[in-house]
Design a protein around this motif. Structure first.
Motif, PDB file in Angstrom:
ATOM      1  N   ALA A 188       0.836  -1.200   0.000  1.00 13.80           N
ATOM      2  CA  ALA A 188       0.000   0.000   0.000  1.00 13.80           C
ATOM      3  C   ALA A 188       0.869   1.247   0.000  1.00 13.80           C
ATOM      4  N   VAL A 189       0.320   2.303  -0.604  1.00 13.56           N
ATOM      5  CA  VAL A 189       0.966   3.613  -0.577  1.00 13.56           C
ATOM      6  C   VAL A 189      -0.058   4.628  -0.077  1.00 13.56           C
ATOM      7  N   ILE A 190       0.370   5.531   0.799  1.00  5.98           N
ATOM      8  CA  ILE A 190      -0.451   6.687   1.172  1.00  5.98           C
ATOM      9  C   ILE A 190       0.345   7.933   0.810  1.00  5.98           C
ATOM     10  N   THR A 191      -0.128   8.646  -0.208  1.00  9.97           N
ATOM     11  CA  THR A 191       0.627   9.780  -0.751  1.00  9.97           C
ATOM     12  C   THR A 191       0.385  11.081   0.009  1.00  9.97           C
ATOM     13  N   GLY A 192      -0.727  11.197   0.686  1.00  8.53           N
ATOM     14  CA  GLY A 192      -1.047  12.420   1.411  1.00  8.53           C
ATOM     15  C   GLY A 192      -2.496  12.394   1.842  1.00  8.53           C
ATOM     16  N   ILE A 193      -2.808  13.130   2.905  1.00 10.84           N
ATOM     17  CA  ILE A 193      -4.180  13.185   3.398  1.00 10.84           C
ATOM     18  C   ILE A 193      -4.580  14.641   3.576  1.00 10.84           C
ATOM     19  N   SER A 194      -5.599  15.045   2.863  1.00 12.67           N
ATOM     20  CA  SER A 194      -6.132  16.406   2.969  1.00 12.67           C
ATOM     21  C   SER A 194      -7.643  16.321   2.797  1.00 12.67           C
ATOM     22  N   TRP A 195      -8.377  16.720   3.783  1.00  7.98           N
ATOM     23  CA  TRP A 195      -9.831  16.549   3.862  1.00  7.98           C
ATOM     24  C   TRP A 195     -10.533  16.878   2.547  1.00  7.98           C
ATOM     25  N   ASP A 196     -11.351  15.940   2.096  1.00 10.36           N
ATOM     26  CA  ASP A 196     -12.116  16.093   0.861  1.00 10.36           C
ATOM     27  C   ASP A 196     -13.421  15.304   1.019  1.00 10.36           C
ATOM     28  N   HIS A 197     -14.298  15.413   0.020  1.00  8.20           N
ATOM     29  CA  HIS A 197     -15.574  14.678   0.008  1.00  8.20           C
ATOM     30  C   HIS A 197     -16.416  15.004   1.258  1.00  8.20           C
ATOM     31  N   ILE A 198     -16.637  16.302   1.476  1.00  8.29           N
ATOM     32  CA  ILE A 198     -17.367  16.743   2.664  1.00  8.29           C
ATOM     33  C   ILE A 198     -18.785  16.182   2.710  1.00  8.29           C
ATOM     34  N   ASN A 199     -19.347  15.842   1.539  1.00  7.86           N
ATOM     35  CA  ASN A 199     -20.698  15.283   1.504  1.00  7.86           C
ATOM     36  C   ASN A 199     -20.758  13.869   2.076  1.00  7.86           C
ATOM     37  N   SER A 286       9.225   9.413  -5.860  1.00  4.77           N
ATOM     38  CA  SER A 286       9.841   8.673  -4.751  1.00  4.77           C
ATOM     39  C   SER A 286       8.967   7.501  -4.322  1.00  4.77           C
ATOM     40  N   ALA A 287       7.654   7.745  -4.256  1.00  2.67           N
ATOM     41  CA  ALA A 287       6.730   6.665  -3.874  1.00  2.67           C
ATOM     42  C   ALA A 287       6.757   5.537  -4.895  1.00  2.67           C
ATOM     43  N   ALA A 288       6.691   5.914  -6.181  1.00  2.00           N
ATOM     44  CA  ALA A 288       6.705   4.909  -7.259  1.00  2.00           C
ATOM     45  C   ALA A 288       8.001   4.115  -7.249  1.00  2.00           C
ATOM     46  N   LYS A 289       9.108   4.788  -6.985  1.00  2.00           N
ATOM     47  CA  LYS A 289      10.412   4.107  -6.954  1.00  2.00           C
ATOM     48  C   LYS A 289      10.440   3.044  -5.856  1.00  2.00           C
ATOM     49  N   GLU A 290       9.866   3.367  -4.682  1.00  2.00           N
ATOM     50  CA  GLU A 290       9.841   2.387  -3.583  1.00  2.00           C
ATOM     51  C   GLU A 290       8.979   1.178  -3.944  1.00  2.00           C
ATOM     52  N   VAL A 291       7.844   1.418  -4.612  1.00  2.00           N
ATOM     53  CA  VAL A 291       6.996   0.304  -5.045  1.00  2.00           C
ATOM     54  C   VAL A 291       7.742  -0.567  -6.046  1.00  2.00           C
ATOM     55  N   CYS A 292       8.326   0.079  -7.041  1.00  2.00           N
ATOM     56  CA  CYS A 292       9.037  -0.674  -8.082  1.00  2.00           C
ATOM     57  C   CYS A 292      10.195  -1.480  -7.497  1.00  2.00           C
ATOM     58  N   LYS A 293      10.870  -0.912  -6.532  1.00  2.00           N
ATOM     59  CA  LYS A 293      11.974  -1.630  -5.875  1.00  2.00           C
ATOM     60  C   LYS A 293      11.461  -2.896  -5.193  1.00  2.00           C
ATOM     61  N   LYS A 294      10.270  -2.813  -4.574  1.00  2.00           N
ATOM     62  CA  LYS A 294       9.707  -3.961  -3.878  1.00  2.00           C
ATOM     63  C   LYS A 294       9.354  -5.094  -4.826  1.00  2.00           C
ATOM     64  N   ILE A 295       9.088  -4.766  -6.088  1.00  2.00           N
ATOM     65  CA  ILE A 295       8.710  -5.824  -7.037  1.00  2.00           C
ATOM     66  C   ILE A 295       9.838  -6.113  -8.035  1.00  2.00           C
ATOM     67  N   GLY A 296      11.059  -5.753  -7.644  1.00  2.00           N
ATOM     68  CA  GLY A 296      12.232  -6.206  -8.384  1.00  2.00           C
ATOM     69  C   GLY A 296      12.723  -5.334  -9.516  1.00  2.00           C
ATOM     70  N   VAL A 297      12.293  -4.072  -9.579  1.00  2.00           N
ATOM     71  CA  VAL A 297      12.775  -3.165 -10.630  1.00  2.00           C
ATOM     72  C   VAL A 297      14.052  -2.493 -10.147  1.00  2.00           C
ATOM     73  N   LYS A 298      15.099  -2.571 -10.952  1.00  2.00           N
ATOM     74  CA  LYS A 298      16.376  -1.950 -10.596  1.00  2.00           C
ATOM     75  C   LYS A 298      16.319  -0.433 -10.804  1.00  2.00           C
TER      76      LYS A 298
END
Length: 459
Positions: A188-199, A286-298
């Motif tokens: 899982a990745v969490i890129t950021g949290i900023s209140w949305d979808h007030i409805n 940076s987030a994508a790089k960490e994911v790719c590293k976990k699945i074997g991308v150099k």
């Protein structure tokens, strides 16, 4: 007993962006696909027609359910009292929301789910681009059209991994569970949290809690990759004494800007020039790089692929350029996205005037109690502009907005406000565009403003 895979699928509310792409993905897989909707617009209409699965008439028809599909997929656009839904319930036909169905189709795959108030589409897109560049087999579900991909959804039998953009919005009108709670991720990745979808989430704590649940769903031997510079993310994703889960924090990729170009600084690959720009995108990288590293991308392969990634549609998408002027279009509409996107364009071209136009179109953005969240969001623009349609406000049965209210909410006395699309278009055409950029931010379409005509007139 081996579970029988559905061969005949009916989609209720199939005309939506992601739903019609799912319909096409199932058609590509060789399944029988039918669907219904009370309104289907372009490009969904033409794409479904080309595949031969466009409904003959718009509307809801219970006889389509009487034909006994093996499964029904329920789109968020449908209402709980939808006649086709009611009939499927009466007949006991299995009913899935979009995320439930994606999970069922990927039970035997490694599931990577990217969540976050902002950045999830771009991060997902980067990962997909890298994997495609390397010729890796993978399935996906993403919320934007990407260059090099003719669908926003792909489901196959042999791909070992699926990359999913995990939206926190509700899955369907009946269960009303956030989509990303239903994918059961391994990474899982969490890129950021900023209140949305007030409805749906009336206060920031309730909204943040959805991400806490998402983080806590990370299984044993799973991985949680999180934006370590986001205070709200830290509240839900900081390691909680679990030796069974790998926690990986990330920040802004080391970089510099030279003559309007972004240069990544790397340890082994040296300097790498990329088309993407903006601090928010440097976090997404940076987030994508960490994911790719976990699945074997150099690392070398990751950066080579990144050199050719131009971004997802409507994410700092360049729709016109001439001399020292560029027009960008972006899907940004929530406060954090508007702020990040505006700051990105100004930082990339500090010597140019920036005209930033935001359309208030969503329920949250038109809600007077939510508007103060936009304070300072357009402050980096030299000419900040807000547009809204009175018809949209009336349709949503909300209070009409005034120019003074918007200036106070945005905390910007220089803010210009338009509620007439033609007047806005003429204002933009009449401006001096020498050494100036235009940034158009909206999840709508400025009351069907002709972007091609605007681009030609401005440039």
């Amino acid at each position: 007993m081996e579970k029988k895979e559905p061969q005949y699928i009916h989609l209720i509310a199939m005309g939506g962006s992601i739903m019609h792409n799912l319909a096409l993905a199932l058609y590509d897989k060789g399944l029988k696909v039918t669907g219904s909707d009370d309104e289907i617009y372009e490009p969904a209409k033409s794409r479904l027609a080309e595949a031969g699965i466009l409904p003959e008439k718009e509307g809801w028809f219970t006889e389509k359910i009487d034909a006994r599909p093996d499964a029904v997929i329920l789109g968020m656009h449908a209402r709980p009292d939808n006649p086709e839904l009611k009939r499927a319930q009466e007949l006991g036909i299995p009913i899935y929301s979009f995320p439930e169905f994606i999970y069922e189709q990927s039970r035997d795959k490694q599931r990577i789910v990217i969540g976050g108030s902002h950045g999830k589409t771009s991060t997902t897109s980067i990962i997909m681009h890298v994997l495609q560049h390397l010729g890796r087999k993978f399935d996906y579900a993403v919320g934007a059209q990407l260059e090099g991909f003719n669908r926003m959804v792909k489901l196959s039998e042999d791909a070992p991994v699926i990359v999913i953009e995990g939206d926190e919005y509700l899955s369907d009108p009946v269960k009303r569970v956030p989509k990303f709670h239903l994918y059961y991720h391994h990474i899982a990745v969490i890129t950021g949290i900023s209140w949305d979808h007030i409805n749906v989430f009336p206060d920031p704590e309730m909204y943040r809690d959805q991400f806490r649940i998402f983080a806590e769903m990370t299984p044993k031997a799973g991985t949680l990759i999180y934006n370590q510079d986001d205070e709200q993310v830290q509240l839900v994703a900081v390691p909680r004494n679990s030796a069974d889960i790998v926690y990986i924090g990330y920040g802004v990729h080391e970089h510099s800007i030279r003559n309007g170009k972004t240069i990544l600084h790397t340890k082994k690959e040296g300097d790498v020039e990329i088309p993407l720009f903006g601090e928010h995108n440097l976090r997404n990288i940076s987030a994508a790089k960490e994911v790719c590293k976990k699945i074997g991308v150099k690392a070398h392969d990751f950066y080579e692929a990144l050199k050719t990634f131009k971004g997802a549609a409507k994410r700092l998408e360049k729709i016109g350029e001439k001399g020292n002027s560029i027009i960008f279009r972006d899907f940004a509409h929530a406060p954090s996205k508007v702020k990040a996107t505006t700051e990105a364009v100004k930082a990339q071209f500090p010597e140019r005037q920036l005209v930033a136009v935001l359309e208030l179109h969503t329920f949250s953005s038109l809600n007077k109690s939510f508007l103060p969240q936009y304070a300072g969001a357009l402050n980096k623009a030299d000419a900040p502009i807000v547009y809204f349609s009175p018809k949209i406000i009336e349709h949503k049965r909300m209070e009409m907005l005034t120019e003074d209210e918007l200036k106070i909410a945005f905390d910007n006395e220089h803010l210009q406000v338009f509620n007439d699309a033609e007047a806005l278009q003429q204002h933009l055409i009449n401006r001096n565009w020498q050494n100036a950029n235009l940034l158009l931010m909206s999840s709508g379409n400025y009351n069907n403003m002709n972007m091609e005509a605007l681009t030609m007139a401005v440039l």
